[in-house]
Design an enzyme around this catalytic site. Structure first.
Site, short mmCIF file in Angstrom:
data_model
loop_
_atom_site.label_atom_id
_atom_site.label_comp_id
_atom_site.label_asym_id
_atom_site.label_seq_id
_atom_site.Cartn_x
_atom_site.Cartn_y
_atom_site.Cartn_z
N LYS A 11 -29.69 -33.24 -12.22
CA LYS A 11 -29.72 -34.74 -12.39
C LYS A 11 -28.71 -35.27 -11.51
O LYS A 11 -29.14 -36.56 -11.32
CB LYS A 11 -29.73 -35.18 -13.87
N LYS A 65 -29.77 -25.10 -7.57
CA LYS A 65 -30.43 -25.53 -8.76
C LYS A 65 -30.75 -27.06 -8.63
O LYS A 65 -30.01 -27.82 -8.02
CB LYS A 65 -29.35 -25.43 -9.68
N LYS A 96 -18.61 -27.15 -9.58
CA LYS A 96 -18.35 -28.77 -9.78
C LYS A 96 -17.02 -28.90 -9.09
O LYS A 96 -16.87 -30.05 -8.71
CB LYS A 96 -18.45 -29.16 -11.37
N1 AQP Z 1 -32.59 -26.56 -12.77
C1 AQP Z 1 -32.36 -26.39 -14.13
N2 AQP Z 1 -33.60 -25.53 -14.69
C2 AQP Z 1 -33.41 -25.23 -15.85
N3 AQP Z 1 -32.73 -25.44 -16.75
C3 AQP Z 1 -31.91 -26.54 -16.43
N4 AQP Z 1 -30.99 -27.15 -16.98
C4 AQP Z 1 -30.53 -27.96 -16.31
N5 AQP Z 1 -30.71 -27.91 -15.04
C5 AQP Z 1 -31.69 -26.85 -15.12
C6 AQP Z 1 -30.68 -26.95 -18.42
O1 AQP Z 1 -30.56 -28.28 -19.16
C7 AQP Z 1 -29.77 -28.20 -20.14
C8 AQP Z 1 -28.73 -29.55 -20.33
O2 AQP Z 1 -27.98 -29.41 -19.11
P1 AQP Z 1 -26.78 -30.15 -19.04
O3 AQP Z 1 -27.16 -31.62 -19.35
O4 AQP Z 1 -25.93 -29.79 -20.27
O5 AQP Z 1 -26.00 -30.01 -17.89
P2 AQP Z 1 -26.28 -28.99 -16.49
O6 AQP Z 1 -26.69 -27.65 -16.94
O7 AQP Z 1 -25.10 -29.21 -15.71
O8 AQP Z 1 -27.59 -29.79 -15.94
P3 AQP Z 1 -27.54 -30.72 -14.77
O9 AQP Z 1 -28.97 -31.21 -14.60
O10 AQP Z 1 -27.43 -29.87 -13.55
O11 AQP Z 1 -26.61 -31.81 -14.94
P4 AQP Z 1 -25.31 -32.29 -14.02
O12 AQP Z 1 -26.05 -32.65 -12.45
O13 AQP Z 1 -24.81 -33.45 -14.80
O14 AQP Z 1 -24.57 -31.27 -13.94
C9 AQP Z 1 -28.90 -27.12 -19.98
O15 AQP Z 1 -29.43 -26.31 -21.00
C10 AQP Z 1 -29.19 -26.58 -18.79
O16 AQP Z 1 -29.14 -24.89 -18.73
#
Ligand code: AQP
Length: 333
Positions: A200, A197, A115
């Site tokens: 969102k 990965k 990040k």
């Molecule tokens: N691509 C993924 N595959 C499997 N699990 C995923 N998670 C996120 N992306 C994937 C799981 O979703 C849960 C919530 O995630 P989060 O909102 O706490 O943040 P994150 O892991 O940083 O998810 P994002 O989508 O990548 O958000 P941004 O873009 O805002 O950083 C967690 O259990 C995560 O493992």
């Protein structure tokens, strides 16, 4: 704390529209624990501001994430569903835990490295101490299991280290939590760059399938998914794009890789991509319908936020009091 019932805890940031990565890696698995565990699932809005958010979007997505929890099958009568900023003990405990977390430990977190590279103009202290707030989320509720995607496993492991360190100085304070990473859906990859990965906050909407995308959009995105120049549907090293699509198909159908290979033997990538789009859209359709109904009643969602915050605060308060007493803070009655 819950009459010998084990506790399951997790959260999702309202930092963008939720993806099938969030769904398959986390949300879909939350309800697995509903019958046997005391479950608490949180919309972690305080985590989301480690990256700049448009206030109106953050507000809207907070309602949407809560509605998606319920649309994915979480029953608010059986599960505590709430918003992080409504329970001030999260940040209170986070400060204390900051004093039990080492700079070197935080520097090793891969999400911080990723990040900070992505948001080089805003490497704020919150981005760095994010795992401490996450540890506080988990430890406040004396959590036994944390269902997460594999990207969050490192943070749960750090949480265990922090809790163990605290317990060694002040015995019997925290339950040591276990990360639970479901084998299927552990890491769904981007459709545009399948070594990355699916996130969102990805700026390319074609790289991501959102839970709320309509059927045509889902099928179009899968049709455009980056794959290799081979034509055979086969799970093999180096075929990142196809491997990812096969994993997604396996998650939605429950089939093994061998079964998928047999099903698509002699057919090309085009047929397979269409099939992945169809199973995904069909699985998401009931979630989307329920989501629309839930979003139509903001008052009911707010009532749910209030009820969830009251339930969570009651437990969180007890943990913070216990911690403060152990540390030697004066407790006024
Ligand atoms: N691509 C993924 N595959 C499997 N699990 C995923 N998670 C996120 N992306 C994937 C799981 O979703 C849960 C919530 O995630 P989060 O909102 O706490 O943040 P994150 O892991 O940083 O998810 P994002 O989508 O990548 O958000 P941004 O873009 O805002 O950083 C967690 O259990 C995560 O493992």
């Amino acid at each position: 704390m819950f009459q010998n019932q084990k506790v399951s805890y997790s959260g999702v940031q309202p930092s963008g529209n939720l993806t099938i990565g969030n769904y398959l890696g986390a949300l879909r698995n939350f309800s697995t624990y509903s019958d046997d565990y005391k479950c608490l699932y949180c919309v972690v809005d305080q985590h989301a501001i480690t990256v700049r958010q448009v206030p109106a979007d953050l507000r809207r997505r907070t309602y949407e994430t809560l509605a998606l929890y319920m649309a994915c099958g979480l029953d608010p009568e059986k599960t505590t569903l709430y918003v992080q900023s409504h329970v001030h003990e999260h940040t209170e405990l986070a400060w204390i835990l900051n004093c039990f977390t080492m700079f070197g430990e935080l520097s090793r977190m891969t999400q911080f490295k990723d990040k900070s590279a992505k948001h080089a103009d805003n490497i704020n202290a919150g981005l760095f101490t994010y795992p401490v707030l996450m540890a506080s989320d988990i430890l406040l509720y004396q959590t036994d299991v944390v269902p997460v995607g594999i990207d969050q496993k490192q943070h749960v492991e750090l949480c265990r280290d922090i809790a163990t360190r605290f317990n060694s100085l002040y015995p019997d304070t925290f339950t040591i939590p276990e990360p639970i990473v479901s084998k299927s859906g552990m890491k769904i990859m981007s459709l545009a760059e399948p070594t990355k990965k699916m996130s969102k906050s990805d700026e390319n909407p074609n790289a991501v399938v959102y839970i709320l995308d309509d059927k045509d959009t889902i099928i179009r995105k899968f049709k455009r998914a980056v794959t290799d120049s081979d034509t055979e549907v086969r799970f093999a090293p180096g075929k990142d794009g196809i491997n990812n699509l096969m994993s997604i198909y396996a998650c939605f159908t429950g089939k093994t890789m061998e079964e998928i290979e047999a099903e698509f033997a002699g057919k090309g990538y085009g047929d397979f991509k269409l099939a992945v789009g169809e199973v995904c859209a069909d699985a998401l359709a009931p979630v989307q319908q329920r989501f629309v109904q839930l979003m139509a009643d903001k008052g009911a969602l707010e009532a749910q936020m209030k009820k969830g915050a009251e339930e969570a605060s009651y437990i969180a308060r007890r943990t913070v009091s216990k911690v403060e007493k152990k540390l030697g803070f004066v407790q006024l009655r």
